[in-house]
Design an enzyme around this catalytic site. Structure first.
Site, PDB file in Angstrom:
ATOM      1  N   HIS A 157       0.817  -1.783  -0.041  1.00 42.92           N
ATOM      2  CA  HIS A 157      -0.128  -0.111   0.032  1.00 42.92           C
ATOM      3  C   HIS A 157       0.640   0.782  -0.049  1.00 42.92           C
ATOM      4  O   HIS A 157       0.292   2.425   1.231  1.00 42.92           O
ATOM      5  CB  HIS A 157      -1.173  -0.419   1.813  1.00 42.92           C
ATOM      6  N   SER A 278      14.060  22.423 -15.880  1.00 46.06           N
ATOM      7  CA  SER A 278      12.337  22.526 -15.839  1.00 46.06           C
ATOM      8  C   SER A 278      12.653  24.663 -16.799  1.00 46.06           C
ATOM      9  O   SER A 278      13.477  25.110 -15.891  1.00 46.06           O
ATOM     10  CB  SER A 278      11.233  23.437 -15.062  1.00 46.06           C
ATOM     11  N   LYS A 284      15.024  21.878 -10.850  1.00 48.73           N
ATOM     12  CA  LYS A 284      14.046  21.071 -11.021  1.00 48.73           C
ATOM     13  C   LYS A 284      15.126  19.780 -12.310  1.00 48.73           C
ATOM     14  O   LYS A 284      15.945  20.549 -12.652  1.00 48.73           O
ATOM     15  CB  LYS A 284      12.689  21.238 -11.544  1.00 48.73           C
ATOM     16  N   GLU A 291       9.588   9.048 -16.545  1.00 48.78           N
ATOM     17  CA  GLU A 291       7.506   9.429 -16.866  1.00 48.78           C
ATOM     18  C   GLU A 291       7.365   8.630 -18.713  1.00 48.78           C
ATOM     19  O   GLU A 291       6.281   8.092 -18.673  1.00 48.78           O
ATOM     20  CB  GLU A 291       7.734  11.067 -16.919  1.00 48.78           C
ATOM     21  N   GLN A 323      -4.490  -5.100 -44.225  1.00 52.02           N
ATOM     22  CA  GLN A 323      -3.059  -3.843 -44.252  1.00 52.02           C
ATOM     23  C   GLN A 323      -3.177  -2.647 -43.260  1.00 52.02           C
ATOM     24  O   GLN A 323      -2.233  -2.309 -43.136  1.00 52.02           O
ATOM     25  CB  GLN A 323      -3.785  -2.900 -45.313  1.00 52.02           C
TER      26      GLN A 323
HETATM   27  N1  ARG Z   1      -0.749  -4.135 -48.621  1.00 51.26           N
HETATM   28  C1  ARG Z   1      -1.357  -5.545 -48.638  1.00 51.26           C
HETATM   29  C2  ARG Z   1      -1.345  -5.812 -47.403  1.00 51.26           C
HETATM   30  O1  ARG Z   1      -0.762  -5.170 -46.286  1.00 51.26           O
HETATM   31  C3  ARG Z   1      -0.797  -6.126 -49.388  1.00 51.26           C
HETATM   32  C4  ARG Z   1      -1.614  -7.627 -49.847  1.00 51.26           C
HETATM   33  C5  ARG Z   1      -2.906  -6.930 -50.885  1.00 51.26           C
HETATM   34  N2  ARG Z   1      -3.636  -7.675 -50.965  1.00 51.26           N
HETATM   35  C6  ARG Z   1      -4.681  -7.951 -51.643  1.00 51.26           C
HETATM   36  N3  ARG Z   1      -4.937  -9.102 -52.163  1.00 51.26           N
HETATM   37  N4  ARG Z   1      -4.953  -6.979 -51.737  1.00 51.26           N
HETATM   38  O2  ARG Z   1      -2.160  -6.721 -46.203  1.00 51.26           O
END
Ligand code: ARG
Length: 459
Positions: A157, A278, A284, A291, A323
């Site tokens: 604590h 600071s 400081k 942090e 993606q």
């Molecule tokens: N740039 C795409 C990704 O990062 C690669 C794969 C894309 N495939 C597709 N069928 N569009 O996922």
């Protein structure tokens, strides 16, 4: 030829903003080396399997190596029109070696290609992170070894509880990081399988040799279901989960370093290189590094939640949503690597104020439990002993005394079972060294754990 390798079935060009919006080249270019390595290996396999002529494979490999050199020299022009790293490299290859370059993508899809690139890239990052973790553990261990005599207050604590060795406190973090390293090792073994060969989703009609490619690329084996392979990002999620736990640990250490370096505690001093001043208060010296690491923990948690949410409810197999996996993953890698690096250096340079820690350890009746244990050994049930010591502490508070300042008579006014040898039990050293069971703070127990931890780190 259009910049789009897939333009065949289209009659109109992509909207310019959509082109930008759907492109990933600005962030996935960092996987270039792995994309090229994967393609070189794939091309060689295609030739070995008589899927393309050996001469063609050689031209492709040569072209890819030149592209690698172009990128490393900063001479490669990444193009948003070419969408991602895979098509940027493939289009450049065709530019360089002619239509032969178009044979590279035989028996492959960007879907298994991107899965390969991320795995290869992440695998290397995992190995670098494992080393950085080891280095930080080493720095903590060195602090433990160098300060074996230092006693500090142990808290519950955040109230003084019992005295502990500072080395014991450092070892607590070594232990946490050892579990983190274990998690990293485990997830690496699940990641280390070759995804290439899954094709777009269903596999490939060509007679490829996945096992050979796996061996070439240092994978322990091949993935076993093409649908899962192109839509699996578990490895990224597991990595971010490892990272979230690691950052949670680092944020706890951060918090302690921040408290300990305050003027009110003055247990440690961080070297100037890890602090800032600071602009208004000349006195400081702010612990910015801990942090910031404490703060960065939040973004790593966020990245884990991003990936989990990204993958939630996605139907099989590949979806463009995926993606979006890269930025949270890359940000997590960068944050973890930066945090580990700066922490290892900061811990190595940290100065320990032994006198101040000892002073604090002596306050707060930190050896009260030792008197209770003493009475238990004289036959008193622990609950009664607890009561006796509680009264003793109240007496001390009312009379502004500390436990070791009490006379034998004062002690005996609370229990006749207390004899002159009580003074052997209420010193800080006696309290610490009495806790000899494995995992306790006694010096001999701590020394044993230090040597075990050293062996584990070097092994
Ligand atoms: N740039 C795409 C990704 O990062 C690669 C794969 C894309 N495939 C597709 N069928 N569009 O996922």
């Amino acid at each position: 030829m259009s910049d789009k390798l897939w333009a065949g079935r289209f009659t109109q060009p992509t909207d310019a903003f959509v082109e930008e919006f759907t492109a990933s080249i600005n962030f996935d270019q960092r996987m270039y080396r792995y994309d090229i390595l994967g393609s070189i290996t794939h091309a060689r396999m295609l030739a070995r399997q008589d899927i393309i002529p050996g001469n063609d494979a050689e031209k492709i490999v040569e072209g890819l190596n030149e592209i690698l050199a172009e990128i490393e020299a900063g001479r490669f022009e990444f193009s948003v029109a070419r969408e991602d790293i895979h098509m940027n490299i493939e289009a450049r290859l065709i530019e360089k070696v002619g239509p032969v370059g178009g044979k590279l993508h035989t028996a492959r899809s960007r879907n298994d290609q991107v899965a390969l690139d991320i795995r290869l890239y992440l695998r290397d990052e995992i190995d670098a992170i494992a080393q950085a973790l080891n280095k930080l553990q080493g720095a903590l261990l060195t602090q433990a070894e160098a300060n074996l005599d230092v006693i500090m207050p142990g808290y519950t604590h955040l109230q003084t509880a019992q005295p502990v060795l500072f080395a014991h406190h450092m070892l607590a973090y070594v232990e946490m990081l050892a579990r983190d390293a274990g998690r990293l090792h485990d997830l690496r073994s699940r990641l280390n399988l070759l995804p290439l060969g899954a094709g777009a989703l269903a596999g490939t009609t060509f007679n490829i040799d996945r096992e050979w490619v796996a061996e070439q690329l240092g994978f322990a084996g091949v993935t076993r279901n093409s649908l899962d392979t192109v839509s699996d990002r578990d490895f990224g999620i597991e990595f971010c989960s490892f990272a979230a736990t690691l950052m949670m640990h680092l944020s706890r250490l951060s918090e302690e370093l921040i408290i300990w370096s305050s003027a009110d505690f003055a247990f440690i001093e961080l070297s100037d290189g890890f602090c800032t001043g600071s602009s208004i208060m000349p006195q400081k010296k702010n612990p910015d590094v801990p942090e910031l690491v404490r703060g960065k923990t939040g973004r790593v948690y966020g990245n884990l939640i991003s990936l989990l949410t990204l993958m939630k409810s996605l139907p099989l197999a590949y979806n463009k949503d995926m993606q979006e996996d890269k930025e949270p993953l890359f940000d997590t890698i960068d944050t973890v690597r930066g945090s580990l690096k700066v922490f290892a250096e900061m811990i190595a340079e940290m100065q320990v104020n032994a006198a101040q820690m000892r002073l604090a350890a002596g306050r707060g009746f930190s050896t009260a439990t030792d008197i209770a244990d003493y009475l238990v050994r004289k036959g008193l049930p622990f609950r009664n002993a607890h009561e006796v010591v509680g009264k003793t502490v109240r007496y001390c508070v009312e009379n502004k005394k500390d436990i070791p300042d009490l006379t034998l008579e004062e002690f005996r006014s609370f229990s006749e079972d207390i004899d002159a040898d009580i003074f052997d039990y209420v010193t800080l050293e006696a309290s610490v060294n009495a806790r000899k069971a494995t995992g306790g703070t006694a010096r001999e127990a701590v020394e044993k754990e230090i040597s075990l931890a050293r062996k584990a780190l070097e092994g």
